[in-house]
Design a protein around this motif. Sequence first.
Motif, PDB file in Angstrom:
ATOM      1  N   VAL A  61       0.867  -1.186   0.000  1.00 40.63           N
ATOM      2  CA  VAL A  61       0.000   0.000   0.000  1.00 40.63           C
ATOM      3  C   VAL A  61       0.896   1.226   0.000  1.00 40.63           C
ATOM      4  N   GLU A  62       0.689   2.083  -0.982  1.00 37.76           N
ATOM      5  CA  GLU A  62       1.456   3.332  -1.084  1.00 37.76           C
ATOM      6  C   GLU A  62       0.487   4.488  -0.930  1.00 37.76           C
ATOM      7  N   THR A  63       0.794   5.406  -0.026  1.00 34.08           N
ATOM      8  CA  THR A  63      -0.065   6.564   0.222  1.00 34.08           C
ATOM      9  C   THR A  63       0.486   7.765  -0.522  1.00 34.08           C
ATOM     10  N   VAL A  64      -0.387   8.429  -1.287  1.00 30.99           N
ATOM     11  CA  VAL A  64      -0.017   9.636  -2.022  1.00 30.99           C
ATOM     12  C   VAL A  64      -0.848  10.773  -1.438  1.00 30.99           C
ATOM     13  N   ALA A  65      -0.185  11.684  -0.726  1.00 27.84           N
ATOM     14  CA  ALA A  65      -0.903  12.748  -0.027  1.00 27.84           C
ATOM     15  C   ALA A  65      -0.847  14.092  -0.742  1.00 27.84           C
ATOM     16  N   GLY A  66       0.159  14.307  -1.579  1.00 28.96           N
ATOM     17  CA  GLY A  66       0.313  15.609  -2.218  1.00 28.96           C
ATOM     18  C   GLY A  66       0.525  15.515  -3.710  1.00 28.96           C
ATOM     19  N   ALA A  67       0.583  16.680  -4.326  1.00 27.19           N
ATOM     20  CA  ALA A  67       0.776  16.765  -5.775  1.00 27.19           C
ATOM     21  C   ALA A  67       2.142  16.206  -6.156  1.00 27.19           C
ATOM     22  N   GLY A  68       2.159  15.275  -7.078  1.00 30.58           N
ATOM     23  CA  GLY A  68       3.399  14.707  -7.585  1.00 30.58           C
ATOM     24  C   GLY A  68       4.159  13.843  -6.600  1.00 30.58           C
ATOM     25  N   ALA A  69       3.497  13.375  -5.551  1.00 32.83           N
ATOM     26  CA  ALA A  69       4.174  12.547  -4.549  1.00 32.83           C
ATOM     27  C   ALA A  69       4.628  11.211  -5.124  1.00 32.83           C
ATOM     28  N   LEU A  70       3.989  10.777  -6.184  1.00 29.96           N
ATOM     29  CA  LEU A  70       4.426   9.594  -6.922  1.00 29.96           C
ATOM     30  C   LEU A  70       4.681  10.045  -8.344  1.00 29.96           C
ATOM     31  N   ALA A  71       5.943  10.015  -8.760  1.00 33.54           N
ATOM     32  CA  ALA A  71       6.301  10.513 -10.092  1.00 33.54           C
ATOM     33  C   ALA A  71       7.085   9.450 -10.854  1.00 33.54           C
TER      34      ALA A  71
END
Length: 122
Positions: A61-71
């Motif tokens: 499980v990967e949490t993305v909280a902000g803009a571009g947190a996963l790029a």
Amino acid sequence: MFAVVNQALTTGQIIFVNSVTGTNGVGYGQNPDSPVASIDYAIGLCTAAQGDRIYVMPGHVETVAGAGALAVDVAGVDIIGLGRGASRPTVNFTGTAATALLSAANCSLRNILFTGGIDAVV
């Protein structure tokens, strides 16, 4: 520990990701028993246009909280989720401005669930 993989399918390195047992640090990611903890960290270990492949383990499980947190910003990377149904890896957006960016050429994401942990994502 070694992994048996058909090397004819890729010319690059193979990196394993698991949020449950992984560690983002030097020496991790090269086999499924010592994976890195996040997809974003694994992308940073890749070399552009070498055919690198990232395997994301079941239950990750990967949490993305902000803009571009996963790029996905390294060209030619394949990101493949392992598992079936609910055991597939999950990327969970938890902020209204959360985004995953696919900004590099010749990349792919397969078999990964993208979910919203809030009512609305921009």
